[in-house]
Design a protein around this motif. Sequence first.
Motif: not given
Length: 64
Positions: A57-58, A47-53
């Motif tokens: 993107d934002e 989840d931490e990696f998905l949050d960084i991605l």
Amino acid sequence: MTSNSNPSRKAAPTGGPALEEARLRQQAIGVKLRHMFDEVVNEPVPDEFLDILRRADERPDGGA
């Protein structure tokens, strides 16, 4: 006259039991490596990696 020089037919390599054992070991290693690779590929993304991605993107202009 016999035709022993058929270019499309290769003779089986000889080497005795030691060579056969080495081939079996190499094959077993390959099977284990493929199994390990498949396990890693199928692991969920943290989840931490998905949050960084998502945050990357934002950002406007790719975050530069």
